[in-house]
Enzyme design. Structure first.
Site, PDB file in Angstrom:
ATOM      1  N   ARG A 142       0.655  -1.310  -0.085  1.00 60.72           N
ATOM      2  CA  ARG A 142      -0.049   0.047  -0.289  1.00 60.72           C
ATOM      3  C   ARG A 142       0.875   1.311  -0.151  1.00 60.72           C
ATOM      4  NH1 ARG A 142      -3.100   1.963  -2.802  1.00 60.72           N
ATOM      5  NH2 ARG A 142      -3.875  -0.040  -2.560  1.00 60.72           N
TER       6      ARG A 142
ATOM      7  N   LYS B 102       3.153  25.246  -3.859  1.00 60.45           N
ATOM      8  CA  LYS B 102       1.887  24.740  -3.338  1.00 60.45           C
ATOM      9  C   LYS B 102       1.961  23.122  -3.234  1.00 60.45           C
ATOM     10  CE  LYS B 102      -1.009  28.463  -4.719  1.00 60.45           C
ATOM     11  NZ  LYS B 102      -1.953  29.015  -5.730  1.00 60.45           N
TER      12      LYS B 102
ATOM     13  N   LYS C   4       5.080  39.275  -3.762  1.00 57.98           N
ATOM     14  CA  LYS C   4       3.565  39.257  -4.124  1.00 57.98           C
ATOM     15  C   LYS C   4       2.869  40.405  -3.336  1.00 57.98           C
ATOM     16  CE  LYS C   4       2.718  35.058  -5.164  1.00 57.98           C
ATOM     17  NZ  LYS C   4       2.002  33.676  -4.657  1.00 57.98           N
TER      18      LYS C   4
ATOM     19  N   GLU D 241       5.317  39.962  -8.539  1.00 54.16           N
ATOM     20  CA  GLU D 241       4.145  39.479  -9.124  1.00 54.16           C
ATOM     21  C   GLU D 241       3.136  40.908  -9.575  1.00 54.16           C
ATOM     22  OE1 GLU D 241       1.092  36.634  -7.072  1.00 54.16           O
ATOM     23  OE2 GLU D 241       0.532  38.386  -6.157  1.00 54.16           O
TER      24      GLU D 241
ATOM     25  N   ASP E 140      -0.049  37.601 -12.965  1.00 55.73           N
ATOM     26  CA  ASP E 140      -1.267  36.986 -12.396  1.00 55.73           C
ATOM     27  C   ASP E 140      -2.705  37.037 -12.774  1.00 55.73           C
ATOM     28  OD1 ASP E 140      -1.916  34.945 -10.103  1.00 55.73           O
ATOM     29  OD2 ASP E 140      -2.509  36.645  -8.822  1.00 55.73           O
TER      30      ASP E 140
END
Length: 290
Positions: free
Chosen positions: A109, A144, A176, A206, A228
């Site tokens: 598994r 991410k 960002k 960004e 973006d």
């Protein structure tokens, strides 16, 4: 034995083993493999099984699967039929496993969990990479990723023909929207970044609008602009404004269906978080042979 592919540099077992060992310890819990213990009794016969693709896809993660079996029993033999990076069809054998049945049953598994997940990432990456290839655009993942699994998830992206973005916060400077809000805007943020950055550290900014892009170009010192959630029309204008002075990276809402349209705008790179955080696992089975 590390599983090698001509085009993909494998990760060393030193990096992979702690992840696989943690998975096995989680699965074995406090009492071990109760099902195998009661069904095999005192016996431990030799067994032969194959890992087979049940759907088309791209292979990634064979070293993780190998370790899941060999950590259970070092005498298990793991033989690769389709190395990482290989495009496989339904029913195709990816690898075979031979050795004591207890180790194979107990490691099954964890081996499949890692392999199916990483093959899913490689397969999704390959689909997008194929869509944008005619435009000379690269496909990249992001940060991410699942905590603790970044290295192997980014490896799977490379196995699928993609490229890697930052591995961590210390790789590069990526300014960002929240940084801009707290720093007081583009000019002060870039000014401080340029003053502090080492000569090998890239600066990425960004931007959500063409007005922000214009300001970033005016201030200067930006190596990459992250465009973006822009429309194709906005992206075309942005590429024209950048005019090869920096890398143009498109991100936000990119799917396999929209990737080609976005790539046709002239951008250099497409980055997608879902390649690692939301991709569907590839269906792979372990089938025992008589």
């Amino acid at each position: 034995m590390t599983i090698r592919s001509p085009s993909i540099r494998p990760l060393p077992d030193l990096m992979l083993e702690p992840l696989v060992r943690a998975g096995l310890m989680e699965d074995l819990g406090r009492g071990g493999d109760l099902t195998t213990d009661v069904t095999l009794g005192e016996g431990n016969p030799s067994a032969h099984a194959v890992l087979s693709a049940r759907q088309a896809g791209v292979v990634a993660g064979l070293d993780m699967a190998r370790l899941a079996f060999t950590l259970m029993d070092p005498s298990i033999e793991f033989t690769v039929a389709a190395p990482d990076g290989t495009h496989v069809t339904p029913g195709q054998v990816i690898a075979s496993v031979r050795g004591p049945a207890r180790g194979i049953l107990s490691g099954e598994r964890v081996a499949l969990n890692f392999l199916s997940h990483l093959c899913g990432i490689a397969t999704a990456t390959a689909q997008v990479a194929a869509a944008v290839e005619p435009f000379g655009v690269k496909v990249s993942c992001t940060r991410k990723t699942m905590p603790g699994m970044r290295a192997i998830q980014k490896y799977a992206v490379r196995a699928g023909g993609g490229a890697n973005h930052r591995f961590g916060l210390d790789d590069a400077i990526l300014i960002k929207d929240n940084h801009l809000a707290i720093a007081g805007g583009i000019r002060p943020a870039l000014t401080r970044a340029r003053a502090a950055a080492g000569h090998l550290v890239s600066i990425e900014l960004e931007v959500d609008t063409l007005e922000q892009l214009a300001e970033g170009l005016e201030v200067g010192g930006v190596d990459v602009f992250l465009l973006d959630n822009m429309t194709p029309e906005q992206l075309r204008k942005a590429v024209s404004m950048i005019d090869h002075r920096a890398v143009a990276e498109a991100s936000g809402g990119v799917t396999p269906e929209t990737a080609a349209t976005i790539a046709a705008t002239g951008i250099d790179l497409i980055s997608m978080g879902w390649l690692t955080h939301s991709v569907r696992a590839m269906d792979i089975g372990l089938d025992y042979q008589p």
